[in-house]
Design a protein around this motif. Sequence first.
Motif, PDB file in Angstrom:
ATOM      1  N   TYR A   1       0.804  -1.213   0.000  1.00  0.00           N
ATOM      2  CA  TYR A   1       0.000   0.000   0.000  1.00  0.00           C
ATOM      3  C   TYR A   1       0.843   1.272   0.000  1.00  0.00           C
ATOM      4  N   THR A   2       2.159   1.111   0.051  1.00  0.00           N
ATOM      5  CA  THR A   2       3.077   2.228  -0.078  1.00  0.00           C
ATOM      6  C   THR A   2       4.010   1.923  -1.241  1.00  0.00           C
ATOM      7  N   THR A   3       4.484   2.955  -1.930  1.00  0.00           N
ATOM      8  CA  THR A   3       5.344   2.710  -3.091  1.00  0.00           C
ATOM      9  C   THR A   3       6.542   3.650  -3.070  1.00  0.00           C
ATOM     10  N   PRO A   4       7.677   3.205  -3.618  1.00  0.00           N
ATOM     11  CA  PRO A   4       8.855   4.086  -3.698  1.00  0.00           C
ATOM     12  C   PRO A   4       8.568   5.369  -4.469  1.00  0.00           C
ATOM     13  N   ALA A   5       7.762   5.278  -5.531  1.00  0.00           N
ATOM     14  CA  ALA A   5       7.453   6.469  -6.328  1.00  0.00           C
ATOM     15  C   ALA A   5       6.698   7.498  -5.499  1.00  0.00           C
ATOM     16  N   ALA A   6       5.767   7.044  -4.664  1.00  0.00           N
ATOM     17  CA  ALA A   6       4.999   7.965  -3.825  1.00  0.00           C
ATOM     18  C   ALA A   6       5.878   8.614  -2.761  1.00  0.00           C
ATOM     19  N   ASP A   7       6.892   7.896  -2.298  1.00  0.00           N
ATOM     20  CA  ASP A   7       7.799   8.461  -1.296  1.00  0.00           C
ATOM     21  C   ASP A   7       8.670   9.560  -1.881  1.00  0.00           C
ATOM     22  N   GLU A   8       8.953   9.479  -3.175  1.00  0.00           N
ATOM     23  CA  GLU A   8       9.952  10.348  -3.781  1.00  0.00           C
ATOM     24  C   GLU A   8       9.367  11.457  -4.647  1.00  0.00           C
ATOM     25  N   PHE A   9       8.313  11.153  -5.409  1.00  0.00           N
ATOM     26  CA  PHE A   9       7.864  12.073  -6.452  1.00  0.00           C
ATOM     27  C   PHE A   9       6.790  13.025  -5.950  1.00  0.00           C
ATOM     28  N   GLU A  10       6.845  14.247  -6.445  1.00  0.00           N
ATOM     29  CA  GLU A  10       5.957  15.317  -6.006  1.00  0.00           C
ATOM     30  C   GLU A  10       4.491  15.018  -6.292  1.00  0.00           C
ATOM     31  N   ALA A  11       4.200  14.453  -7.438  1.00  0.00           N
ATOM     32  CA  ALA A  11       2.805  14.284  -7.859  1.00  0.00           C
ATOM     33  C   ALA A  11       2.362  12.826  -7.841  1.00  0.00           C
ATOM     34  N   VAL A  12       2.929  12.028  -6.937  1.00  0.00           N
ATOM     35  CA  VAL A  12       2.526  10.626  -6.789  1.00  0.00           C
ATOM     36  C   VAL A  12       2.192  10.372  -5.332  1.00  0.00           C
ATOM     37  N   VAL A  13       1.043   9.758  -5.089  1.00  0.00           N
ATOM     38  CA  VAL A  13       0.642   9.383  -3.731  1.00  0.00           C
ATOM     39  C   VAL A  13       0.317   7.903  -3.720  1.00  0.00           C
TER      40      VAL A  13
ATOM     41  N   ARG B   1       1.871  -0.253 -11.431  1.00  0.00           N
ATOM     42  CA  ARG B   1       2.580   0.749 -10.638  1.00  0.00           C
ATOM     43  C   ARG B   1       3.714   1.353 -11.453  1.00  0.00           C
ATOM     44  N   LEU B   2       4.179   2.508 -10.997  1.00  0.00           N
ATOM     45  CA  LEU B   2       5.381   3.095 -11.558  1.00  0.00           C
ATOM     46  C   LEU B   2       6.612   2.339 -11.077  1.00  0.00           C
ATOM     47  N   ARG B   3       7.638   2.335 -11.905  1.00  0.00           N
ATOM     48  CA  ARG B   3       8.918   1.815 -11.448  1.00  0.00           C
ATOM     49  C   ARG B   3       9.458   2.700 -10.329  1.00  0.00           C
ATOM     50  N   SER B   4      10.442   2.170  -9.639  1.00  0.00           N
ATOM     51  CA  SER B   4      11.044   2.953  -8.554  1.00  0.00           C
ATOM     52  C   SER B   4      11.776   4.159  -9.121  1.00  0.00           C
ATOM     53  N   PRO B   5      11.938   5.213  -8.332  1.00  0.00           N
ATOM     54  CA  PRO B   5      12.690   6.375  -8.798  1.00  0.00           C
ATOM     55  C   PRO B   5      14.096   6.015  -9.263  1.00  0.00           C
ATOM     56  N   ASP B   6      14.752   5.092  -8.587  1.00  0.00           N
ATOM     57  CA  ASP B   6      16.101   4.689  -9.001  1.00  0.00           C
ATOM     58  C   ASP B   6      16.070   4.076 -10.396  1.00  0.00           C
ATOM     59  N   ASP B   7      15.090   3.214 -10.658  1.00  0.00           N
ATOM     60  CA  ASP B   7      14.972   2.596 -11.984  1.00  0.00           C
ATOM     61  C   ASP B   7      14.662   3.644 -13.049  1.00  0.00           C
ATOM     62  N   LEU B   8      13.797   4.588 -12.717  1.00  0.00           N
ATOM     63  CA  LEU B   8      13.420   5.603 -13.693  1.00  0.00           C
ATOM     64  C   LEU B   8      14.579   6.554 -13.985  1.00  0.00           C
ATOM     65  N   GLU B   9      15.371   6.861 -12.969  1.00  0.00           N
ATOM     66  CA  GLU B   9      16.572   7.652 -13.218  1.00  0.00           C
ATOM     67  C   GLU B   9      17.540   6.894 -14.113  1.00  0.00           C
TER      68      GLU B   9
ATOM     69  N   GLU C   1       8.506  14.965 -15.693  1.00  0.00           N
ATOM     70  CA  GLU C   1       8.207  16.024 -14.718  1.00  0.00           C
ATOM     71  C   GLU C   1       8.615  15.603 -13.311  1.00  0.00           C
ATOM     72  N   GLN C   2       8.335  14.350 -12.963  1.00  0.00           N
ATOM     73  CA  GLN C   2       8.676  13.878 -11.625  1.00  0.00           C
ATOM     74  C   GLN C   2      10.185  13.783 -11.427  1.00  0.00           C
ATOM     75  N   LEU C   3      10.911  13.541 -12.500  1.00  0.00           N
ATOM     76  CA  LEU C   3      12.365  13.455 -12.422  1.00  0.00           C
ATOM     77  C   LEU C   3      13.038  14.830 -12.435  1.00  0.00           C
ATOM     78  N   GLY C   4      12.239  15.889 -12.502  1.00  0.00           N
ATOM     79  CA  GLY C   4      12.783  17.222 -12.353  1.00  0.00           C
ATOM     80  C   GLY C   4      13.054  17.969 -13.632  1.00  0.00           C
ATOM     81  N   TRP C   5      12.419  17.560 -14.728  1.00  0.00           N
ATOM     82  CA  TRP C   5      12.597  18.298 -15.984  1.00  0.00           C
ATOM     83  C   TRP C   5      12.132  19.736 -15.827  1.00  0.00           C
ATOM     84  N   GLU C   6      12.893  20.667 -16.364  1.00  0.00           N
ATOM     85  CA  GLU C   6      12.503  22.067 -16.302  1.00  0.00           C
ATOM     86  C   GLU C   6      11.401  22.383 -17.305  1.00  0.00           C
ATOM     87  N   THR C   7      11.515  21.839 -18.521  1.00  0.00           N
ATOM     88  CA  THR C   7      10.501  22.071 -19.547  1.00  0.00           C
ATOM     89  C   THR C   7      10.252  20.777 -20.299  1.00  0.00           C
TER      90      THR C   7
END
Length: 334
Positions: A40-52, A251-259, A292-298
């Motif tokens: 019920y908790t995910t790495p993406a929700a812990d890290e990304f601004e727009a994921v819960v 689910r989304l992959r983990s932030p580490d995988d997406l990076e 966007e979640q990975l911090g892209w400016e544009t």
Amino acid sequence: MDSNRPHGRRTVLRTIGTAVGGLSLAGCLGVNQDREPELYTTPAADEFEAVVDSMWLDEYLEDVELLDIRAEDEFAAGHIAGAHRLPDTELLRDHYEETADGYEASPEVIADIVADIGIEPDDDVVVYGEGSNLWETYAIYTLRAIGHDGTVSLLDGGYPVWDDAGGDTETGTPDPATASYVPELETDVIATRERVADNVREDGADVQLVDNRSPAEYVGTQKSDAVSRHGHITGAINIEFTQNLVDGGDRLRSPDDLEQLWLEEAGLDPAEETISYCSTAVRGSVGWFVMEQLGWETVRNYEGSWNDWGTLSEDDGYYYTTGEGTGTVIDPFA
């Protein structure tokens, strides 16, 4: 990365509550607390601004509006308590139109759809579906495109995880609700045909381009009757949208995988403008959202995508590349 979760903003037009007639209410998150919390908790929700995740939503359920993008029969059979339903067919079909200059967004149309289900521009919104897949991110992109002022977040794992966790659910269809919504087109998230063409040359591109379709569509071996050309926009790399997801899109992959996928394997630079696309901008919204979640400016999503570009001509400067072995396919998780 810093988190900026939806917090404490109570909508003034919350017309769908747990006591509305015609709805039956069941569940309370915590019933299954003896089960593995990682469900019920995910790495993406812990890290990304727009994921819960479901654990966060249980705490803030009364402070957000919920948009369910599943089919009508699925929604009626069971949805998160208080949710509104945003039909994916209207989301795709009605909010833009094809013109002589390409696909143009019609923010007034989608604003009317959103208002008809009771959402106002300042509401903090959580979008969910069957997982963390196409229509969820497309709904988020669409709300952003019409200038939504409140936060718009993705429920990672969607309704199945919430339901399995014993969260509050309802059945049936809520009474109609109406809000006031005046849109303001947010051009920073939309790429028009003109913007893409201005940045594509015969031998490359002046912006980072990401094609979110399958590798076969990207090189042009998988063809569509909707277009006369098959291949990819010159200069684009291929990151199929499924590379961002696990468990078949649940689910989304983990932030580490997406990076690893976007920064290391693809070698993209978050400081450089990037345009995401697919066939109709739906799959492209997955790449747009992740960047966007990975911090892209544009980062922009090409509204017409290949269903637009594939009908054009190189004689007018709409360059494309086709053939097996062309371009670059990024697929570390294939």
